[in-house]
Write an enzyme that holds these catalytic residues in place. Structure first.
Site, short mmCIF file in Angstrom:
data_model
loop_
_atom_site.label_atom_id
_atom_site.label_comp_id
_atom_site.label_asym_id
_atom_site.label_seq_id
_atom_site.Cartn_x
_atom_site.Cartn_y
_atom_site.Cartn_z
N GLY A 164 0.80 -1.21 0.00
CA GLY A 164 0.00 0.00 0.00
C GLY A 164 0.84 1.27 0.00
N GLU A 200 13.61 -2.58 -7.39
CA GLU A 200 13.04 -2.86 -8.71
C GLU A 200 13.30 -1.69 -9.64
OE1 GLU A 200 8.82 -3.43 -8.12
OE2 GLU A 200 9.09 -5.56 -7.67
N LYS A 201 13.30 -1.97 -10.92
CA LYS A 201 13.23 -0.92 -11.93
C LYS A 201 11.92 -0.17 -11.69
CE LYS A 201 14.05 1.07 -16.01
NZ LYS A 201 15.15 2.04 -16.08
N HIS A 208 -2.91 0.58 -12.48
CA HIS A 208 -3.07 -0.47 -11.47
C HIS A 208 -4.25 -1.35 -11.91
CE1 HIS A 208 -3.74 -1.78 -7.03
NE2 HIS A 208 -4.62 -2.42 -7.78
N ASN A 290 -3.19 -9.92 -2.56
CA ASN A 290 -4.01 -9.67 -1.37
C ASN A 290 -4.81 -10.93 -1.05
OD1 ASN A 290 -3.19 -6.94 -1.29
ND2 ASN A 290 -4.67 -6.50 -2.90
N ARG A 292 -7.38 -11.54 0.82
CA ARG A 292 -8.63 -11.19 1.50
C ARG A 292 -9.66 -10.79 0.45
NH1 ARG A 292 -5.35 -6.52 1.54
NH2 ARG A 292 -6.30 -4.91 0.24
N VAL A 295 -12.35 -4.24 -0.83
CA VAL A 295 -13.42 -3.23 -0.84
C VAL A 295 -14.17 -3.26 -2.18
CG1 VAL A 295 -13.91 -0.75 -0.75
CG2 VAL A 295 -12.18 -1.73 0.78
N ARG A 336 -16.08 5.36 -4.03
CA ARG A 336 -16.11 5.30 -2.56
C ARG A 336 -16.59 6.64 -2.03
NH1 ARG A 336 -10.86 1.73 -0.71
NH2 ARG A 336 -10.85 0.32 -2.50
#
Ligand code: MV4
Length: 448
Positions: A164, A200-201, A208, A290, A292, A295, A336
Site C-alpha cells: 500500500g 526494482e526498476k 493499477h 491480497n 482477503r 473493498v 467510494r
C-alpha cells in the site's frame, strides 16, 4: 455448511457478509466496539457481542476478545472482512487452534504473501512476470547501487514488510540513493518492525490492474477478470471499474493465466487478488497478492454475476467451485463515498448524518451500514458507502454514475460526492486514458 458465522469487522463489509449469510441460511454474530453500538451491522445480525472500547487495538484488533465472542456464541467460523485481522497470520492460526474455521487463508499463506520479496519470488518461480530487480533482499547500499546502475535509473526501493505504498522510495540517480535507502529503512522499521528492502526498476506512469481469483480445496483456481484501480490518491483508491478501459481479450487471457498460475503454485484457496502494474506498452508485472476480500469486490460481482462472499463461504466449507474463468459482461464502476472534505485535502468529516437519501433505479447498488440519524464515529476509516453502477458500456456507466451521484443526499457531514461528480465530467477520465498519476494534477480546489 456452517451453522453460525461471526463477522470480525464493522461497517459496510460487516453488512455485506451478514446479507450473504442470510441468503445461505447461516446464523450471524456481529461484534462491535462501544463506538459502534448504533451501527446497522449490530441490528441486522442474529446476535451481537460488544468486544471493547472504540480503539481498534482493544476491539476489532483484539484476538482474545474476538475468540471469546466466538466461543460464547458457539460460532463455527469467522469472516474477517478486509483490514483489521483479515491478513493477520497469528489470528488465522489461533482460529484453527480453537477449531473455528477462518474464512481466509492459512497463516502460512498469509506470511508468504505478506512478505513482498518472498511473494515476488514465489510468483517469479510460477512464471508470473515480475519487474526486473534484486533477487530477494538487499544486503547493503553498495549492492543496491551496483544493481541500480546495471538495470538503470529510475529504480524503486521497497520495504519487504510494506504494501500500500509505505516504506517505498523512488530513486532517480545514484546521488539520491543513500538518502532514499536510509529513509525507506527508517520508515519501514518504524511502521512494520522490519526494515529489509528490495529493489526494482521503476515503472513510470503505470495503471493499477488487479485480477480476482478464487480457489477451492480440490486445487481448482479460476479468475473472475480484472478491476482497474488507477484512480487513486496517496495510495487510497477512489474509483474502480471493470472491465479496464485498456483491456483487450489477449491481455486479459495473459493476465488471467498468470494470476491463476501464481495462485495455483501456492495452492491458494478462497478469494484472492493479484495486483499488477501495466505499463504504456501493455506489459504487466506482478505487484502484490491480497489474501482477503477487497473493498472493490462488488464490481466483479456485477460483471460476472458471482456472489463473491457466498463463494468465499462455500469454498471455506469445503464445497467445490462450480464455475470457470469469467469475462466481464457489460460494465461496472464503484466510487467510494467517504466522509471527507475533498476540497480541503480530504480532511475527515465525522459526525451525525442529519438527512440521507440513497439513489436507486436501474443498475444502481449502494453498500453501506449508515442510515439517516447515524453518527459516523471518528475512530475508523471514513468510508460511509460504496456506490456501484452496472451498465452496458463505460460511456453509459459514467452517465449512470453521474445520475446516481446527483440523486445521493448526505447532509450533516462533508463527503467525496462533489469530487466524484466532477470526475464524471472530466475529459481525461471520460477518455479512459490515464495512469496512477492522474489525480496528482487534478484540481480539487473548487470542490465544496
Ligand atoms: C511500483 C511502481 C512503479 N514501479 N513498482 C505502490 C503501492 C505498492 N503496492 C507498489 N506501488 C508501486 N510500485 C515499480 N517497480 C509504482 C507504484 C505506485 C502505484 C502503484 C499502483 C497504484 C498507485 C501507485 C501510486 C504510486 C506508486
Amino acid at each position: 455448511m456452517f451453522n453460525k458465522i461471526l463477522i470480525a469487522n464493522r461497517g459496510e463489509i460487516a453488512m455485506r457478509v451478514i446479507r450473504a449469510c442470510k441468503e445461505l441460511k447461516i446464523k450471524t454474530v456481529a461484534v462491535y466496539s462501544t463506538a459502534d453500538k448504533d451501527s446497522l451491522h449490530v441490528k441486522f445480525a442474529d446476535e451481537a457481542v460488544c468486544i471493547g472500547p472504540p480503539q481498534s487495538s482493544q476491539s476489532y484488533l483484539s484476538i482474545p476478545n474476538i475468540i471469546a465472542a466466538a466461543e460464547i456464541t458457539n460460532a463455527d467460523a469467522i469472516h474477517p472482512g478486509y483490514g483489521f485481522l483479515s491478513e493477520n497470520a497469528e489470528f488465522s492460526r489461533i482460529c484453527a487452534e480453537y477449531g473455528i474455521k477462518f474464512i481466509g487463508p492459512t497463516a502460512e499463506m498469509i506470511n508468504s504473501m505478506g512478505d513482498k520479496s518472498t511473494a515476488k519470488a514465489f510468483m517469479k518461480k510460477a512464471g508470473v512476470p515480475v519487474v526486473p530487480g534484486s533477487d530477494g533482499l538487499l544486503k547493503s547500499i553498495e549492492e543496491g547501487k551496483k544493481l541500480a546502475t546495471k538495470i538503470k535509473y529510475p529504480v524503486i526501493l521497497k520495504a519487504t514488510a510494506g504494501g500500500g505504498g509505505r516504506g517505498m522510495r523512488i530513486v532517480n540517480n545514484e546521488s539520491e540513493f543513500e538518502k532514499a535507502w536510509k529513509d525507506a529503512k527508517q520508515e519501514s522499521g518504524a511502521a512494520f518492525g522490519n526494515d529489509e528492502l528490495y529493489l526494482e526498476k521503476f515503472v513510470e506512469e503505470p495503471r493499477h490492474i488487479e485480477i480476482q481469483v478464487m480457489g477451492d480445496k480440490f486445487g481448482k483456481v479460476v479468475h473472475l477478470s480484472e478491476r482497474d484501480c488507477s484512480v487513486q490518491r496517496r495510495h487510497q483508491k477512489l474509483v474502480e471499474e471493470s472491465p479496464s478501459p485498456v483491456m483487450t481479450d489477449r491481455l486479459r487471457r495473459r493476465m488471467g493465466d498468470a494470476a491463476i498460475a501464481g495462485a495455483k503454485s501456492i495452492k491458494y484457496e478462497g478469494a484472492g487478488t493479484i495486483e499488477f502494474l501495466v505499463d504504456k506498452h501493455g506489459e504487466f508485472y506482478f505487484m502484490e497478492m491480497n489474501t482477503r476480500i477487497q473493498v472493490e469486490h462488488p464490481i466483479t460481482e456485477e460483471v460476472t454475476g458471482i456472489d463473491l462472499i457466498k463463494e468465499q463461504i462455500k469454498v471455506a466449507a469445503g464445497l467445490p467451485l462450480t464455475f470457470g474463468n469469467m469475462i466481464p459482461q457489460g460494465y461496472s464502476m464503484e466510487v467510494r463515498i467517504n466522509a471527507e472534505d475533498a476540497g480541503n485535502g480530504f480532511r475527515p468529516s465525522p459526525g451525525k448524518i442529519t438527512n440521507l437519501h440513497f439513489p436507486g433505479g436501474n443498475g444502481v447498488r449502494v453498500d453501506t451500514h449508515t442510515y439517516s440519524g447515524y453518527t459516523i464515529p471518528p475512530n475508523y476509516d471514513s468510508m460511509v458507502a460504496k456506490l456501484i453502477i452496472k451498465a452496458p458500456t463505460r460511456e453509459e456507466g459514467i452517465a449512470r454514475m453521474k445520475r446516481a451521484l446527483q440523486e445521493f443526499v448526505i447532509e450533516g457531514v462533508k463527503t467525496t460526492i462533489p469530487f466524484h461528480l466532477k470526475l464524471m465530467d472530466d475529459p481525461t477520465f471520460k477518455s479512459g486514458k490515464f495512469t496512477t498519476k492522474f489525480l496528482e494534477t487534478f484540481d480539487f480546489s473548487d470542490l465544496k
